[in-house]
Design a protein around this motif. Structure first.
Motif, PDB file in Angstrom:
ATOM      1  N   PRO A   7      71.310 -11.748  29.778  1.00 42.54           N
ATOM      2  CA  PRO A   7      72.128 -10.900  29.340  1.00 42.54           C
ATOM      3  C   PRO A   7      71.714  -9.389  28.961  1.00 42.54           C
ATOM      4  CG  PRO A   7      72.556 -12.756  28.144  1.00 42.54           C
ATOM      5  CD  PRO A   7      71.401 -12.959  29.112  1.00 42.54           C
ATOM      6  N   LEU A   8      70.213  -9.478  28.576  1.00 40.34           N
ATOM      7  CA  LEU A   8      69.684  -8.166  28.209  1.00 40.34           C
ATOM      8  C   LEU A   8      69.447  -7.428  29.637  1.00 40.34           C
ATOM      9  CD1 LEU A   8      66.582  -9.480  26.142  1.00 40.34           C
ATOM     10  CD2 LEU A   8      68.628  -8.213  25.300  1.00 40.34           C
ATOM     11  N   TRP A   9      69.431  -8.195  30.555  1.00 43.03           N
ATOM     12  CA  TRP A   9      69.315  -7.417  31.912  1.00 43.03           C
ATOM     13  C   TRP A   9      70.572  -6.910  32.506  1.00 43.03           C
ATOM     14  CZ3 TRP A   9      64.864  -5.126  33.193  1.00 43.03           C
ATOM     15  CH2 TRP A   9      63.452  -5.810  32.509  1.00 43.03           C
ATOM     16  N   LEU A  10      71.580  -7.802  32.369  1.00 43.53           N
ATOM     17  CA  LEU A  10      72.796  -7.759  33.165  1.00 43.53           C
ATOM     18  C   LEU A  10      74.030  -7.021  32.344  1.00 43.53           C
ATOM     19  CD1 LEU A  10      72.752 -11.117  34.950  1.00 43.53           C
ATOM     20  CD2 LEU A  10      72.276  -9.213  35.953  1.00 43.53           C
ATOM     21  N   LEU A  11      73.982  -7.278  31.019  1.00 47.23           N
ATOM     22  CA  LEU A  11      75.170  -6.581  30.277  1.00 47.23           C
ATOM     23  C   LEU A  11      75.057  -5.072  30.464  1.00 47.23           C
ATOM     24  CD1 LEU A  11      77.384  -7.159  28.513  1.00 47.23           C
ATOM     25  CD2 LEU A  11      75.924  -7.046  26.557  1.00 47.23           C
ATOM     26  N   PRO A  12      73.922  -4.123  30.456  1.00 44.92           N
ATOM     27  CA  PRO A  12      74.181  -3.015  30.595  1.00 44.92           C
ATOM     28  C   PRO A  12      74.723  -2.588  32.196  1.00 44.92           C
ATOM     29  CG  PRO A  12      72.143  -3.267  29.854  1.00 44.92           C
ATOM     30  CD  PRO A  12      72.625  -4.655  29.980  1.00 44.92           C
ATOM     31  N   LEU A  13      74.497  -3.474  33.065  1.00 47.93           N
ATOM     32  CA  LEU A  13      75.012  -3.055  34.348  1.00 47.93           C
ATOM     33  C   LEU A  13      76.436  -3.521  34.501  1.00 47.93           C
ATOM     34  CD1 LEU A  13      72.151  -4.596  36.672  1.00 47.93           C
ATOM     35  CD2 LEU A  13      72.714  -2.350  36.202  1.00 47.93           C
ATOM     36  N   ILE A  14      76.925  -4.337  33.797  1.00 49.83           N
ATOM     37  CA  ILE A  14      78.469  -4.891  33.552  1.00 49.83           C
ATOM     38  C   ILE A  14      79.099  -3.663  32.832  1.00 49.83           C
ATOM     39  CG2 ILE A  14      80.112  -6.695  32.718  1.00 49.83           C
ATOM     40  CD1 ILE A  14      77.658  -8.667  33.384  1.00 49.83           C
ATOM     41  N   LEU A  15      78.547  -3.448  31.652  1.00 47.81           N
ATOM     42  CA  LEU A  15      79.434  -2.232  31.099  1.00 47.81           C
ATOM     43  C   LEU A  15      79.354  -0.924  31.800  1.00 47.81           C
ATOM     44  CD1 LEU A  15      77.623  -2.877  27.452  1.00 47.81           C
ATOM     45  CD2 LEU A  15      80.060  -3.283  28.310  1.00 47.81           C
ATOM     46  N   LEU A  16      78.216  -0.591  32.619  1.00 48.55           N
ATOM     47  CA  LEU A  16      78.538   0.689  33.560  1.00 48.55           C
ATOM     48  C   LEU A  16      79.343   0.462  34.503  1.00 48.55           C
ATOM     49  CD1 LEU A  16      77.014   3.330  34.011  1.00 48.55           C
ATOM     50  CD2 LEU A  16      75.559   2.271  35.610  1.00 48.55           C
ATOM     51  N   GLY A  17      79.458  -0.917  35.004  1.00 40.00           N
ATOM     52  CA  GLY A  17      80.798  -1.121  36.015  1.00 40.00           C
ATOM     53  C   GLY A  17      82.084  -1.105  35.641  1.00 40.00           C
ATOM     54  N   ILE A  18      82.286  -1.575  34.339  1.00 45.48           N
ATOM     55  CA  ILE A  18      83.465  -1.532  33.672  1.00 45.48           C
ATOM     56  C   ILE A  18      83.952  -0.060  33.236  1.00 45.48           C
ATOM     57  CG2 ILE A  18      84.777  -2.056  31.481  1.00 45.48           C
ATOM     58  CD1 ILE A  18      83.357  -4.839  31.485  1.00 45.48           C
ATOM     59  N   GLY A  19      82.860   0.929  32.722  1.00 49.06           N
ATOM     60  CA  GLY A  19      82.857   2.215  32.543  1.00 49.06           C
ATOM     61  C   GLY A  19      83.453   2.782  33.909  1.00 49.06           C
ATOM     62  N   ALA A  20      82.877   2.798  34.951  1.00 46.77           N
ATOM     63  CA  ALA A  20      83.314   3.136  36.351  1.00 46.77           C
ATOM     64  C   ALA A  20      84.604   3.025  36.786  1.00 46.77           C
ATOM     65  CB  ALA A  20      82.159   2.975  37.280  1.00 46.77           C
ATOM     66  N   TRP A  21      85.122   1.584  36.615  1.00 47.16           N
ATOM     67  CA  TRP A  21      86.304   1.269  36.868  1.00 47.16           C
ATOM     68  C   TRP A  21      87.522   1.946  35.936  1.00 47.16           C
ATOM     69  CZ3 TRP A  21      89.926  -2.265  34.177  1.00 47.16           C
ATOM     70  CH2 TRP A  21      90.876  -2.640  34.816  1.00 47.16           C
ATOM     71  N   LEU A  22      87.105   1.880  34.530  1.00 49.91           N
ATOM     72  CA  LEU A  22      88.155   2.631  33.859  1.00 49.91           C
ATOM     73  C   LEU A  22      88.018   4.246  34.046  1.00 49.91           C
ATOM     74  CD1 LEU A  22      87.226   0.911  30.406  1.00 49.91           C
ATOM     75  CD2 LEU A  22      89.335   0.772  31.553  1.00 49.91           C
ATOM     76  N   ALA A  23      87.027   4.880  34.324  1.00 49.84           N
ATOM     77  CA  ALA A  23      87.119   6.105  34.688  1.00 49.84           C
ATOM     78  C   ALA A  23      87.866   6.517  35.921  1.00 49.84           C
ATOM     79  CB  ALA A  23      85.747   6.797  34.823  1.00 49.84           C
ATOM     80  N   ARG A  24      87.648   5.723  36.975  1.00 52.22           N
ATOM     81  CA  ARG A  24      88.268   5.831  38.233  1.00 52.22           C
ATOM     82  C   ARG A  24      89.894   5.546  38.069  1.00 52.22           C
ATOM     83  NH1 ARG A  24      89.557   1.255  41.631  1.00 52.22           N
ATOM     84  NH2 ARG A  24      90.621   1.991  43.573  1.00 52.22           N
ATOM     85  N   GLY A  25      90.477   4.572  37.253  1.00 55.81           N
ATOM     86  CA  GLY A  25      91.717   4.440  36.992  1.00 55.81           C
ATOM     87  C   GLY A  25      92.387   5.614  36.138  1.00 55.81           C
ATOM     88  N   LEU A  26      91.589   6.381  35.258  1.00 53.13           N
ATOM     89  CA  LEU A  26      92.221   7.610  34.619  1.00 53.13           C
ATOM     90  C   LEU A  26      92.225   8.888  35.466  1.00 53.13           C
ATOM     91  CD1 LEU A  26      90.029   7.218  31.089  1.00 53.13           C
ATOM     92  CD2 LEU A  26      92.625   7.162  31.485  1.00 53.13           C
ATOM     93  N   PHE A  27      91.222   8.935  36.374  1.00 55.17           N
ATOM     94  CA  PHE A  27      91.442  10.040  37.399  1.00 55.17           C
ATOM     95  C   PHE A  27      92.578   9.889  38.238  1.00 55.17           C
ATOM     96  CE2 PHE A  27      86.492  10.491  36.658  1.00 55.17           C
ATOM     97  CZ  PHE A  27      86.853  11.582  35.673  1.00 55.17           C
TER      98      PHE A  27
END
Length: 134
Positions: free
Chosen positions: A109-129
């Motif tokens: 989780p220490l290694w993967l959680l930042p990547l998962i959160l970054l992916g979710i943020g990119a997906w949300l930003a894409r939806g907003l744009f």
């Protein structure tokens, strides 16, 4: 009165954390061999103080950090490699003693959680744009 006594005890707790014993032999004394001291310092910078938790043992003033610095210098002087000392400390204190925990089931989780959160943020930003364009 009880609140004042509790406050005074809370303020005094850091002073009670260390013993009155003198520091370990090599806690604050460098090794005579500059190459060995360089090895010891490099290793100490990668090990976490278990008392301070945010500092390396090379930077901490905690008694335990001094004991760990002394242990590192003593074992370097005895001919052990930094990797052997590091593995020994990990065996004694767990992966938390190092700033570079290995990838395994416990630390995933220490290694993967930042990547998962970054992916979710990119997906949300894409939806907003997409909504703004349409």
């Amino acid at each position: 009165m009880t609140a004042i006594a509790g406050l005074m005890l809370a303020i005094a707790m850091p002073a009670l954390a260390d013993s009155n014993l003198p520091p370990a032999r090599y806690a604050n004394t460098q090794l005579r061999d500059p190459a060995q001291e360089a090895q010891a310092r490099a290793l100490m910078a990668t090990l976490r103080c278990l008392v301070c938790q945010g500092q390396a043992i090379s930077d901490s003033d905690a008694e335990m950090a001094g004991d760990m610095r002394s242990l590192v210098r003593t074992r370097i002087a005895a001919g052990e490699s930094p990797q052997q000392i590091r593995q020994s400390l990990i065996a004694s204190y767990g992966d938390y003693v190092t700033y570079d925990p290995p990838f395994n089931a416990l630390t995933a989780p220490l290694w993967l959680l930042p990547l998962i959160l970054l992916g979710i943020g990119a997906w949300l930003a894409r939806g907003l744009f997409k909504r703004r364009r349409g």
